[in-house]
Motif scaffolding. Structure first.
Motif, PDB file in Angstrom:
ATOM      1  N   ARG A 161      -4.339  -3.942  17.627  1.00  0.00           N
ATOM      2  CA  ARG A 161      -2.978  -3.784  18.142  1.00  0.00           C
ATOM      3  C   ARG A 161      -2.060  -3.150  17.084  1.00  0.00           C
ATOM      4  O   ARG A 161      -1.178  -2.364  17.386  1.00  0.00           O
ATOM      5  N   PHE A 162      -2.294  -3.523  15.816  1.00  0.00           N
ATOM      6  CA  PHE A 162      -1.444  -3.029  14.727  1.00  0.00           C
ATOM      7  C   PHE A 162      -2.069  -1.844  14.002  1.00  0.00           C
ATOM      8  O   PHE A 162      -1.662  -1.495  12.915  1.00  0.00           O
ATOM      9  N   GLN A 163      -3.060  -1.248  14.611  1.00  0.00           N
ATOM     10  CA  GLN A 163      -3.749  -0.094  14.037  1.00  0.00           C
ATOM     11  C   GLN A 163      -4.226  -0.362  12.612  1.00  0.00           C
ATOM     12  O   GLN A 163      -4.008   0.429  11.696  1.00  0.00           O
ATOM     13  N   LEU A 164      -4.865  -1.540  12.458  1.00  0.00           N
ATOM     14  CA  LEU A 164      -5.358  -1.926  11.140  1.00  0.00           C
ATOM     15  C   LEU A 164      -6.872  -2.159  11.142  1.00  0.00           C
ATOM     16  O   LEU A 164      -7.427  -2.607  10.144  1.00  0.00           O
ATOM     17  N   SER A 165      -7.530  -1.849  12.260  1.00  0.00           N
ATOM     18  CA  SER A 165      -8.960  -2.173  12.385  1.00  0.00           C
ATOM     19  C   SER A 165      -9.786  -1.612  11.237  1.00  0.00           C
ATOM     20  O   SER A 165     -10.664  -2.298  10.711  1.00  0.00           O
ATOM     21  N   HIS A 166      -9.485  -0.386  10.846  1.00  0.00           N
ATOM     22  CA  HIS A 166     -10.294   0.235   9.796  1.00  0.00           C
ATOM     23  C   HIS A 166     -10.063  -0.395   8.419  1.00  0.00           C
ATOM     24  O   HIS A 166     -10.775  -0.117   7.476  1.00  0.00           O
ATOM     25  N   TYR A 167      -9.052  -1.291   8.326  1.00  0.00           N
ATOM     26  CA  TYR A 167      -8.798  -1.984   7.064  1.00  0.00           C
ATOM     27  C   TYR A 167      -9.340  -3.421   7.089  1.00  0.00           C
ATOM     28  O   TYR A 167      -9.111  -4.175   6.143  1.00  0.00           O
ATOM     29  N   ALA A 168     -10.034  -3.821   8.171  1.00  0.00           N
ATOM     30  CA  ALA A 168     -10.400  -5.234   8.345  1.00  0.00           C
ATOM     31  C   ALA A 168     -11.019  -5.853   7.091  1.00  0.00           C
ATOM     32  O   ALA A 168     -10.669  -6.964   6.702  1.00  0.00           O
ATOM     33  N   GLU A 169     -11.945  -5.134   6.452  1.00  0.00           N
ATOM     34  CA  GLU A 169     -12.640  -5.699   5.291  1.00  0.00           C
ATOM     35  C   GLU A 169     -11.990  -5.325   3.958  1.00  0.00           C
ATOM     36  O   GLU A 169     -12.487  -5.681   2.897  1.00  0.00           O
ATOM     37  N   THR A 170     -10.888  -4.591   4.024  1.00  0.00           N
ATOM     38  CA  THR A 170     -10.222  -4.140   2.798  1.00  0.00           C
ATOM     39  C   THR A 170      -9.356  -5.253   2.214  1.00  0.00           C
ATOM     40  O   THR A 170      -8.620  -5.902   2.953  1.00  0.00           O
ATOM     41  N   PRO A 171      -9.444  -5.478   0.884  1.00  0.00           N
ATOM     42  CA  PRO A 171      -8.520  -6.452   0.280  1.00  0.00           C
ATOM     43  C   PRO A 171      -7.067  -6.010   0.521  1.00  0.00           C
ATOM     44  O   PRO A 171      -6.752  -4.826   0.408  1.00  0.00           O
ATOM     45  N   ALA A 172      -6.215  -6.973   0.844  1.00  0.00           N
ATOM     46  CA  ALA A 172      -4.833  -6.648   1.237  1.00  0.00           C
ATOM     47  C   ALA A 172      -4.116  -5.820   0.178  1.00  0.00           C
ATOM     48  O   ALA A 172      -3.264  -4.995   0.506  1.00  0.00           O
ATOM     49  N   ARG A 173      -4.487  -6.023  -1.096  1.00  0.00           N
ATOM     50  CA  ARG A 173      -3.774  -5.311  -2.160  1.00  0.00           C
ATOM     51  C   ARG A 173      -3.936  -3.792  -2.061  1.00  0.00           C
ATOM     52  O   ARG A 173      -3.140  -3.053  -2.615  1.00  0.00           O
ATOM     53  N   HIS A 174      -4.996  -3.324  -1.384  1.00  0.00           N
ATOM     54  CA  HIS A 174      -5.224  -1.881  -1.296  1.00  0.00           C
ATOM     55  C   HIS A 174      -4.498  -1.232  -0.119  1.00  0.00           C
ATOM     56  O   HIS A 174      -4.586  -0.021   0.072  1.00  0.00           O
ATOM     57  N   LEU A 175      -3.794  -2.034   0.682  1.00  0.00           N
ATOM     58  CA  LEU A 175      -3.090  -1.468   1.837  1.00  0.00           C
ATOM     59  C   LEU A 175      -1.794  -0.782   1.419  1.00  0.00           C
ATOM     60  O   LEU A 175      -1.073  -1.296   0.572  1.00  0.00           O
ATOM     61  N   PRO A 176      -1.513   0.374   2.050  1.00  0.00           N
ATOM     62  CA  PRO A 176      -0.187   0.970   1.835  1.00  0.00           C
ATOM     63  C   PRO A 176       0.896  -0.010   2.305  1.00  0.00           C
ATOM     64  O   PRO A 176       0.623  -0.905   3.125  1.00  0.00           O
ATOM     65  N   TYR A 177       2.099   0.193   1.817  1.00  0.00           N
ATOM     66  CA  TYR A 177       3.183  -0.754   2.035  1.00  0.00           C
ATOM     67  C   TYR A 177       3.467  -1.050   3.518  1.00  0.00           C
ATOM     68  O   TYR A 177       3.540  -2.201   3.939  1.00  0.00           O
ATOM     69  N   GLY A 178       3.608   0.012   4.307  1.00  0.00           N
ATOM     70  CA  GLY A 178       3.918  -0.177   5.733  1.00  0.00           C
ATOM     71  C   GLY A 178       2.832  -0.981   6.445  1.00  0.00           C
ATOM     72  O   GLY A 178       3.114  -1.816   7.299  1.00  0.00           O
ATOM     73  N   GLU A 179       1.573  -0.766   6.048  1.00  0.00           N
ATOM     74  CA  GLU A 179       0.440  -1.483   6.632  1.00  0.00           C
ATOM     75  C   GLU A 179       0.462  -2.955   6.221  1.00  0.00           C
ATOM     76  O   GLU A 179       0.065  -3.825   6.985  1.00  0.00           O
ATOM     77  N   GLN A 180       0.912  -3.223   4.981  1.00  0.00           N
ATOM     78  CA  GLN A 180       1.027  -4.625   4.553  1.00  0.00           C
ATOM     79  C   GLN A 180       2.033  -5.359   5.434  1.00  0.00           C
ATOM     80  O   GLN A 180       1.820  -6.502   5.823  1.00  0.00           O
ATOM     81  N   ARG A 181       3.129  -4.679   5.740  1.00  0.00           N
ATOM     82  CA  ARG A 181       4.141  -5.297   6.613  1.00  0.00           C
ATOM     83  C   ARG A 181       3.551  -5.559   8.010  1.00  0.00           C
ATOM     84  O   ARG A 181       3.819  -6.588   8.615  1.00  0.00           O
ATOM     85  N   ARG A 182       2.756  -4.605   8.494  1.00  0.00           N
ATOM     86  CA  ARG A 182       2.142  -4.789   9.815  1.00  0.00           C
ATOM     87  C   ARG A 182       1.128  -5.938   9.788  1.00  0.00           C
ATOM     88  O   ARG A 182       1.008  -6.699  10.742  1.00  0.00           O
ATOM     89  N   CYS A 183       0.402  -6.053   8.670  1.00  0.00           N
ATOM     90  CA  CYS A 183      -0.572  -7.130   8.511  1.00  0.00           C
ATOM     91  C   CYS A 183       0.134  -8.492   8.557  1.00  0.00           C
ATOM     92  O   CYS A 183      -0.346  -9.441   9.169  1.00  0.00           O
ATOM     93  N   GLU A 184       1.296  -8.568   7.929  1.00  0.00           N
ATOM     94  CA  GLU A 184       2.086  -9.807   7.965  1.00  0.00           C
ATOM     95  C   GLU A 184       2.476 -10.169   9.392  1.00  0.00           C
ATOM     96  O   GLU A 184       2.472 -11.333   9.767  1.00  0.00           O
ATOM     97  N   MET A 185       2.832  -9.163  10.171  1.00  0.00           N
ATOM     98  CA  MET A 185       3.219  -9.439  11.548  1.00  0.00           C
ATOM     99  C   MET A 185       2.020  -9.917  12.359  1.00  0.00           C
ATOM    100  O   MET A 185       2.128 -10.832  13.164  1.00  0.00           O
ATOM    101  N   ALA A 186       0.862  -9.293  12.127  1.00  0.00           N
ATOM    102  CA  ALA A 186      -0.353  -9.723  12.829  1.00  0.00           C
ATOM    103  C   ALA A 186      -0.659 -11.175  12.472  1.00  0.00           C
ATOM    104  O   ALA A 186      -1.004 -11.988  13.332  1.00  0.00           O
ATOM    105  N   ARG A 187      -0.508 -11.501  11.198  1.00  0.00           N
ATOM    106  CA  ARG A 187      -0.781 -12.869  10.757  1.00  0.00           C
ATOM    107  C   ARG A 187       0.174 -13.862  11.430  1.00  0.00           C
ATOM    108  O   ARG A 187      -0.230 -14.943  11.846  1.00  0.00           O
ATOM    109  N   ALA A 188       1.445 -13.457  11.548  1.00  0.00           N
ATOM    110  CA  ALA A 188       2.415 -14.354  12.191  1.00  0.00           C
ATOM    111  C   ALA A 188       2.068 -14.565  13.666  1.00  0.00           C
ATOM    112  O   ALA A 188       2.291 -15.626  14.220  1.00  0.00           O
ATOM    113  N   LEU A 189       1.504 -13.531  14.293  1.00  0.00           N
ATOM    114  CA  LEU A 189       1.279 -13.603  15.741  1.00  0.00           C
ATOM    115  C   LEU A 189       0.016 -14.360  16.133  1.00  0.00           C
ATOM    116  O   LEU A 189      -0.143 -14.748  17.282  1.00  0.00           O
ATOM    117  N   ILE A 190      -0.888 -14.594  15.171  1.00  0.00           N
ATOM    118  CA  ILE A 190      -2.152 -15.205  15.564  1.00  0.00           C
ATOM    119  C   ILE A 190      -1.975 -16.643  16.041  1.00  0.00           C
ATOM    120  O   ILE A 190      -2.776 -17.168  16.811  1.00  0.00           O
TER     121      ILE A 190
END
Ligand SMILES: Nc1ncnc2c1ncn2[C@@H]1O[C@H](COP(=O)(O)OP(=O)(O)O)[C@@H](O)[C@H]1O
Ligand SMILES: [Mg+2]
Length: 269
Positions: free
Chosen positions: A139-168
């Motif tokens: 949903r947050f267009q992060l599938s290709h980062y599933a196994e990537t450590p969060a520290r390697h995500l670009p900034y905007g993607e980190q924010r999207r990851c936070e939202m996904a985490r809040a929604l689970i």
């Protein structure tokens, strides 16, 4: 019907500092309400009070008609309130998938004993959780980062990851603390679209703290303006941004409204 969230005469102080003074707010199911104000106005403190991070000094907070003022954070999450943080709080060394799965911590239906035995109930729950997390990543267009450590995500993607985490955890009420902070024009545009879609898709009610006026104007039906812990104005965002008390509060402090507008103009040029 009672409002989804009702904050009544909330006050909070840190030692001698009165951070929130007699703050009240009602949020109806399905609304997207903005909470704005200069730095230090007390916006994040209100989120911390709603989510049980701080004990309120005075007042009451009702969620679906129930007084949650004295509840512990995990109980509030389980009841249906989730949030993101102004300063991104991902586990930097864990994968994106694990970060999202961890958001469900307060929701687990299996006991610690089940987990230790790796029982059927635990495995079923874990499987459900992983499927749900993968769906959110999609949903947050992060599938290709599933196994990537969060520290390697670009900034905007980190924010999207936070939202996904809040929604689970399947919240009814989502509290977003400056989700567009540090985003450029096109990232903020994406964010506006995503928030709007989420609201429809998950039938969410949202309180949005945000400095980028364009985001506030685009998303919020109404806005409450806070200064020194007090509401100084409330109403539709288009009216609020020209309100004399609001302009004075911003100009007298950090000038964030005009800065945001300038940044926007620059980005559009
Ligand atoms: N944990 C804390 N301990 C002491 N003071 C705090 C704490 N959190 C916030 N404050 C103070 O409360 C006021 C409101 O802060 P905050 O809610 O973070 O403002 P905003 O999010 O609107 O920028 C500020 O003066 C801040 O320094
Ligand atoms: Mg803040």
């Amino acid at each position: 019907m009672s409002p989804l969230l009702e904050i009544i005469d909330l006050s909070h102080h840190f030692g001698g500092l009165q951070a929130i003074a007699d703050f009240s707010l009602q949020v109806e199911e399905g609304e997207l309400v903005g909470l704005i104000g200069p730095n230090g106005a007390g916006k994040t403190t209100i989120f911390n009070l709603i989510t049980g991070v701080f004990r309120l000094s005075q007042g009451r907070i009702l969620f679906r008609g129930e007084d949650i003022s004295a509840w512990a954070s995990h109980r509030i999450t389980a009841a249906g309130i989730a949030r993101t943080f102004q300063n991104i709080r991902l586990f930097k060394d864990l994968s994106v998938l694990d970060n999202v799965r961890l958001g469900a911590f307060a929701q687990h239906r299996y006991s610690l004993f089940d987990a230790l035995r790796r029982s059927r109930a635990f495995k079923d729950e874990e499987g459900r959780l992983t499927r749900r997390a993968l769906k959110l990543l999609e949903r947050f267009q992060l599938s290709h980062y599933a196994e990537t450590p969060a520290r390697h995500l670009p900034y905007g993607e980190q924010r999207r990851c936070e939202m996904a985490r809040a929604l689970i955890s399947g919240p009814r009420l989502l509290l977003l603390d400056e989700p567009a902070a540090g985003m450029n024009h096109s990232e903020a545009e994406d964010l506006i679209r995503i928030i709007r879609e989420l609201q429809d898709e998950f039938r969410l009610t949202i309180i949005l703290i945000e400095h980028q006026m364009r985001v506030v104007l685009n998303l919020c039906q109404r806005v409450t303006v806070l200064d020194f812990g007090c509401t100084i104005a409330a109403g539709p965002p288009a009216e609020i941004q020209h309100h004399p008390a609001v302009l004075e509060a911003y100009l007298g402090r950090d000038g964030s409204i005009s800065e945001a507008d300038e940044a926007e103009t620059a980005a559009q040029a």
